[in-house]
Design an enzyme around this catalytic site. Structure first.
Site, short mmCIF file in Angstrom:
data_model
loop_
_atom_site.label_atom_id
_atom_site.label_comp_id
_atom_site.label_asym_id
_atom_site.label_seq_id
_atom_site.Cartn_x
_atom_site.Cartn_y
_atom_site.Cartn_z
CG ASP A 199 4.88 4.65 -3.19
OD1 ASP A 199 4.71 3.38 -2.83
OD2 ASP A 199 6.24 4.65 -2.86
CB SER A 200 0.53 0.92 -4.95
OG SER A 200 -0.27 1.28 -4.08
CG ASP A 203 3.83 4.60 0.92
OD1 ASP A 203 4.40 4.07 2.00
OD2 ASP A 203 3.44 3.61 0.13
CE LYS A 224 3.82 1.31 3.31
NZ LYS A 224 5.03 1.23 2.14
CD GLU A 231 9.17 1.53 -0.41
OE1 GLU A 231 10.36 1.38 -1.12
OE2 GLU A 231 8.05 1.65 -1.19
CD GLU A 286 5.51 -5.16 -1.60
OE1 GLU A 286 5.49 -3.89 -1.25
OE2 GLU A 286 5.35 -5.08 -3.10
O1 KIV Z 1 2.33 1.38 -2.01
C1 KIV Z 1 1.72 0.47 -1.68
O2 KIV Z 1 0.77 0.38 -2.02
C2 KIV Z 1 2.27 -0.43 -0.60
C3 KIV Z 1 1.89 -1.61 -0.26
C4 KIV Z 1 1.81 -2.72 -1.42
C5 KIV Z 1 2.35 -2.24 1.01
O3 KIV Z 1 3.51 0.03 0.01
#
Ligand code: KIV
Length: 292
Positions: free
Chosen positions: A46-47, A85, A115, A117, A185
């Site tokens: 989600d980055s 994510d 994924k 969190e 992280e």
């Molecule tokens: O969203 C993302 O890119 C991440 C990584 C930094 C692990 O969660």
């Protein structure tokens, strides 16, 4: 051709002491490059909210946007495992919401895993249910960007003994719930080492030292493509921002001086055809009264 990477491959890599290579991707062409380069795990993180869409945090990215980018990534991948994510507020409401959205990544975008969190009670229940229905889940502990406001900023987590113990407990809880791997992280190297030694599932570090079972970075950071800020844990392997600016500068010069396009970049008619065409166009102009 090598065999496609699965959760079992990654767990074997941990047992064998072979480090896992992971990176993010948000589009087809980059996913193809990473896959060809032998990256084991590609995360549609989600980055993408920040590095591809220009938001200040990861909060704004929607399920539809994540699905759109995940589809593009999976089209470019043959060997790597693709993890999507779950974006902010796509799983925090209840188990049904989480299952529905995780299922969309697998069904509509061909992701291999999702994924999420944190290790809240709700998350542990979600993980158990997803794993039970055959959707692998990757955990994410330490600094969790979706909780940036609650954590008071992008800060190292697990510095005190109490926090470190909580992190280890959370990693164990994720493992028990069925996660196949966990991202750590921004945690001190000693804490990442303690977690890595205490769980059987592979840890994948970002800002967690070289003691994890693998490493992940945001590809746009590693490539020097995203330049708004540079986290301390990033190593830049290229300066794509400069390379692209230089290329665009040269293109602009060539356009302005009519040096682009040249003959080989254009569609030229054979000489006689061109002369014939020019004659016809000249006659056309005379009969339509353009030339007196
Ligand atoms: O969203 C993302 O890119 C991440 C990584 C930094 C692990 O969660």
């Amino acid at each position: 051709m090598s065999k496609a990477v699965s959760t079992l491959t990654l767990q074997k890599y941990k047992r064998d002491g072979r480090k896992i290579v992971a990176l993010t991707a948000y589009d087809y062409s980059m996913a193809k490059i990473l896959d060809k380069a032998g990256v084991d795990l590609i995360l549609v993180g989600d980055s993408l909210a920040m590095v591809a869409l220009g938001h200040r945090t990861t909060h704004a990215v929607t399920m539809e946007e994540m699905l759109h980018h995940t589809r593009a990534v999976t089209r470019g991948v043959t060997n790597a495992m693709v993890v999507a994510d779950l974006p902010f507020m796509s799983y925090q409401v209840d188990v049904i919401q989480a299952i529905t959205n995780a299922g969309r990544f697998v069904k509509e975008a061909q992701a291999h895993a999702v994924k999420l969190e944190g290790a809240t009670r709700l998350n542990l229940e979600i993980i158990e249910r997803l794993v039970g229905m055959g959707i692998p889940v990757m955990g994410h502990l330490g600094y969790t960007p979706q909780a940036i406001h609650g954590l008071g900023g992008a800060r190292v987590q697990g510095r005190s003994a109490d926090e470190a113990v909580k992190l280890i407990d959370d990693a164990r809880a994720l493992e028990m719930a069925g996660c196949f791997s966990v991202v750590l992280e921004m945690v001190p190297t000693a804490v990442a080492k303690a977690v890595t030694e205490r769980v059987k599932i592979p840890t994948v570090g970002i800002g967690a030292g070289n003691v994890c079972d693998g490493q992940i970075l945001v590809t746009d950071d590693l490539m020097g493509k995203f330049t708004d800020f540079l986290p301390r844990f990033v190593r830049r392997y290229a300066d794509l921002s400069q390379v692209c600016q230089d290329a665009v500068g040269k293109y602009a010069e060539d356009v302005k001086s009519a040096n682009f396009p040249n003959a080989s970049e254009s569609f030229l008619l054979p000489k006689e055809e061109e002369e014939e065409l020019m004659r016809k166009l000249a006659q056309e102009s005379v009969s339509s009264g353009e030339i007196c």
